[in-house]
Design a protein around this motif. Structure first.
Motif, PDB file in Angstrom:
ATOM      1  N   VAL A 151       0.842  -1.205   0.000  1.00  0.00           N
ATOM      2  CA  VAL A 151       0.000   0.000   0.000  1.00  0.00           C
ATOM      3  C   VAL A 151       0.871   1.246   0.000  1.00  0.00           C
ATOM      4  O   VAL A 151       0.604   2.219  -0.736  1.00  0.00           O
ATOM      5  N   ALA A 152       1.942   1.242   0.798  1.00  0.00           N
ATOM      6  CA  ALA A 152       2.830   2.403   0.873  1.00  0.00           C
ATOM      7  C   ALA A 152       3.477   2.682  -0.480  1.00  0.00           C
ATOM      8  O   ALA A 152       3.567   3.843  -0.912  1.00  0.00           O
ATOM      9  N   ARG A 197       5.795  -1.583  -7.723  1.00  0.00           N
ATOM     10  CA  ARG A 197       4.560  -1.235  -8.425  1.00  0.00           C
ATOM     11  C   ARG A 197       4.413  -2.032  -9.729  1.00  0.00           C
ATOM     12  O   ARG A 197       3.353  -2.593 -10.016  1.00  0.00           O
ATOM     13  N   PHE A 250       2.354   2.120  -3.373  1.00  0.00           N
ATOM     14  CA  PHE A 250       1.387   2.649  -4.334  1.00  0.00           C
ATOM     15  C   PHE A 250       0.829   4.011  -3.937  1.00  0.00           C
ATOM     16  O   PHE A 250       0.270   4.710  -4.784  1.00  0.00           O
ATOM     17  N   THR A 251       0.981   4.381  -2.674  1.00  0.00           N
ATOM     18  CA  THR A 251       0.336   5.626  -2.225  1.00  0.00           C
ATOM     19  C   THR A 251       1.302   6.675  -1.691  1.00  0.00           C
ATOM     20  O   THR A 251       0.957   7.857  -1.664  1.00  0.00           O
ATOM     21  N   ILE A 252       2.484   6.248  -1.259  1.00  0.00           N
ATOM     22  CA  ILE A 252       3.434   7.204  -0.679  1.00  0.00           C
ATOM     23  C   ILE A 252       4.637   7.347  -1.615  1.00  0.00           C
ATOM     24  O   ILE A 252       5.445   6.424  -1.757  1.00  0.00           O
ATOM     25  N   GLN A 253       4.728   8.475  -2.254  1.00  0.00           N
ATOM     26  CA  GLN A 253       5.832   8.733  -3.170  1.00  0.00           C
ATOM     27  C   GLN A 253       7.115   9.024  -2.389  1.00  0.00           C
ATOM     28  O   GLN A 253       7.064   9.553  -1.267  1.00  0.00           O
TER      29      GLN A 253
END
Length: 492
Positions: free
Chosen positions: A167-168, A227, A170-173
Motif C-alpha cells: 500500500v505504501a 509497483r 502505491f500511495t506514498i511517493q
C-alpha cells in the motif's frame, strides 16, 4: 543528431558498437534492421565470443542422458517491470514460459563452512520462512522446526507487513529523487525485522549486492519495481538466452563481428565529427606479438559498464563522472549436486544444434515450482545498517544449482562453471550522473549522450534498477537518436 560532415550522401554510416551484452546486441539489431539501411554495424568484443550468452552452459546428467541449458547468471523477468524486454522477445519470436518460485529464507549458523545440498535446507543454515511467488501456494510451506502456532503467527505478521509495504509503495511517493531506500523505509514505519529478514534478502539478491549497498539506492528504484512487478508472473526464455543472442545478430555479417578485441581508447575528433577506436588484437599468436589496431567510425556506441567507459572514452569530464558510479564484481557458479552418485558435466552446445533442452518447457501451471534459497549472513548488532549479505541458490530442474554472491569458501570439487560479471550499483549521486548523461536533468557534467558522435548504453544507463530492462530501454533510446524505428515500441 547531425551526421558526420565528411560522410558522402548515400554512404552507410559506419557505426562501431563496443560490448556485446544485451544492450550492445539490441542496438546492433535495431541499426542493422533500419528500414532505410543507413547503418553499417561493426561489433567489437573483448571475449572470445558474444558476451550475452558467453557464461551459459549445457549440463549433462550422465544418469539420465538429459542435457539442460543453464543461463549464468540466471535470467528471469517479471511481466510488468520488464515490459520492453518481453515485447522485444515476442517480436523476435523467442519462446518463453511462466515459472513459479519458492523463495526459502534462511540464515547462516556458522559462517565460512563449505557445502550445500540439493534441497532447500542447508547444513549450516536455518530456514525461517518459505514464500511462494504470486502466492501460488497457500498457505506457504512450513519451515522445518517451526511449530504450527509459531508458524501461524509468522504468517500473520508477514501478511500485515507485506500489505502495508505494498500500500505504501502505491500511495506514498519518495520525498524527492534524493531520498534513499533506507530513508523511505524508515519514513513509512516498516517494521525493522521485516526489512532485515525479508525485504533486504530478496531485493539485494535481485540487485546482486549487499544489504548496505541496496539501502543507498534511490527510493524510486524500489517503489517502481514493486509497483510494476506487483502480481506479475515470472518468465524465462525456453532453452536459454542463446536464442535471443542468435536472433539479435541474425543477418549481421560475421566479418563485422570482431571478438578478442580489447578496446584501449575511443577518441572523438571535433573537427571531422568522426571517432577513432584503438584496440589490441588478443588472438593467441605463436610469437606472442601484440597487434594494435585502429579504425575510424562515424559513430560509436559504448555498451559497457561505467568503469570501462571511464577508462577508454577520451572526452574531458566523462572519465571523472563515470568513475563516481560504483561497480562491484559478482561471482556466479553452476554447482553439481552434493549427491556423489549423480554425475554431471559441461558439454559443448555452442551453436544450439546439440541435445540441450529446456527442463521446464513442459511447463506452465502444472510444473513444479523452482526453489531459490536466499541464505543470509547477518552482520553487526544493527542489522538494518550492517554489512549483511545474501547468497542465492537456485535449484535447477536437472538437479544442478546456480549460486550467486556466495557466502562460503571455495567449492572447487563441485563447480562445473564459474563466472564473474560487473554489477553497477545505484546511489543518489550516480543516478544524477546517469540522468545528466541521458539528458533528463539539467546538471552539467560536460557531456551528454550523442555528443561527439558517441553514445552510452547498458543496464545502468536509464533511471531504474540495473537489470535487463535497462539494456533494452537504453538501446531503444540510442536507436531513436539515430532516427531508427523501434518495431516493438508501444505507440502512445
Amino acid at each position: 543528431m547531425p551526421e558526420s560532415r565528411s560522410r558522402d550522401a548515400g554512404t552507410p554510416i559506419r557505426t562501431a558498437i563496443i560490448g556485446t551484452g544485451l544492450a550492445g546486441l539490441t542496438t546492433a539489431y535495431l541499426l542493422h534492421n533500419d528500414e532505410r539501411q543507413r547503418y553499417h554495424v561493426t561489433l567489437l568484443e573483448q571475449a572470445d565470443s558474444l558476451s550475452f550468452d558467453s557464461a551459459s552452459v549445457a549440463v549433462k546428467n550422465h544418469q539420465t542422458g538429459v542435457v539442460e541449458r543453464v543461463d549464468l547468471p540466471m535470467r528471469a523477468s517479471a511481466g510488468g517491470y520488464y515490459a520492453n524486454l518481453n515485447r522485444m522477445y515476442r517480436h523476435l519470436g523467442i519462446p518463453m514460459h511462466p515459472v513459479r518460485f519458492l523463495f526459502v529464507f534462511a540464515k547462516t549458523l556458522r559462517p565460512n563452512m563449505n557445502g550445500i545440498s540439493t534441497t532447500p535446507t542447508q547444513p549450516n543454515s536455518k530456514e525461517y520462512f518459505v514464500h511462494a511467488s504470486n502466492h501460488h501456494q497457500l498457505p506457504p510451506p512450513r519451515p522445518s522446526g517451526y511449530g504450527i502456532f509459531r508458524y501461524l503467527l509468522e504468517v500473520l505478521y508477514l501478511v500485515i507487513c507485506q500489505l502495508w509495504f505494498t500500500v505504501a509503495c502505491f500511495t506514498i511517493q519518495p520525498h524527492s529523487a534524493r531520498e534513499t531506500v533506507a530513508n523511505y523505509l524508515n519514513r513509512i514505519w516498516l517494521p525493522r525485522r521485516y526489512i532485515t529478514h525479508y525485504l533486504l534478502p530478496l531485493m539485494s539478491s535481485v540487485s546482486t549486492c549487499t544489504h548496505a549497498e541496496f539501502l543507498v539506492f534511490p527510493a524510486g528504484d524500489l517503489v517502481g519495481y514493486v509497483r510494476l512487478s506487483y502480481r506479475q508472473k515470472h518468465y524465462t526464455v525456453c532453452g536459454g538466452v542463446r536464442q535471443v543472442q542468435a536472433q539479435l545478430v541474425r543477418g549481421i555479417e560475421k566479418k563485422t563481428i570482431r571478438v578478442r578485441c580489447r578496446v584501449l581508447s575511443v577518441t572523438p575528433d571535433s573537427q571531422t565529427g568522426r571517432v577513432t577506436v584503438r584496440w589490441q588484437d588478443v588472438w593467441e599468436d605463436s610469437d606472442d606479438t601484440i597487434i594494435l589496431c585502429e579504425e575510424v567510425f562515424d559513430r560509436v556506441v559504448l555498451a559497457m559498464s561505467p568503469d570501462v567507459v571511464a577508462r577508454i572514452l577520451k572526452v574531458p569530464g566523462v572519465s571523472e563522472a563515470m568513475a563516481i558510479i560504483p561497480t562491484v564484481r559478482v561471482e556466479s557458479s553452476v554447482l553439481a549436486p552434493a549427491d556423489v552418485s549423480a554425475r554431471y558435466s559441461i558439454v559443448e552446445d555452442r551453436e544450439g544444434t546439440g541435445s540441450a533442452v529446456c527442463m521446464h518447457h513442459s511447463a506452465s501451471e502444472s510444473a513444479p515450482a523452482q526453489v531459490i534459497t536466499l541464505r543470509t549472513q547477518f552482520s553487526g548488532s544493527q542489522e538494518f545498517r550492517g554489512a549483511s549479505q545474501t547468497e542465492a541458490l537456485h535449484a535447477m530442474p536437472s538437479g544442478v544449482m546456480v549460486e550467486t554472491c556466495p557466502l562460503d569458501g571455495t567449492k572447487d570439487q563441485r563447480v562445473l562453471k564459474r563466472a564473474e560479471f560487473t554489477r553497477t550499483l545505484r546511489t543518489i549521486v550516480s543516478r544524477t550522473i546517469v540522468e545528466a548523461v541521458i539528458g533528463r536533468v539539467d546538471v552539467n557534467i560536460g557531456w551528454v549522450n550523442g555528443q561527439d558522435n558517441v553514445w552510452l548504453a547498458g543496464s545502468w544507463c536509464w533511471d531504474g534498477m540495473v537489470l535487463l530492462e535497462g539494456c533494452v530501454v537504453s538501446a531503444m533510446r540510442v536507436a531513436e537518436d539515430f532516427g531508427v524505428c523501434i518495431p516493438w515500441k508501444v505507440k502512445k
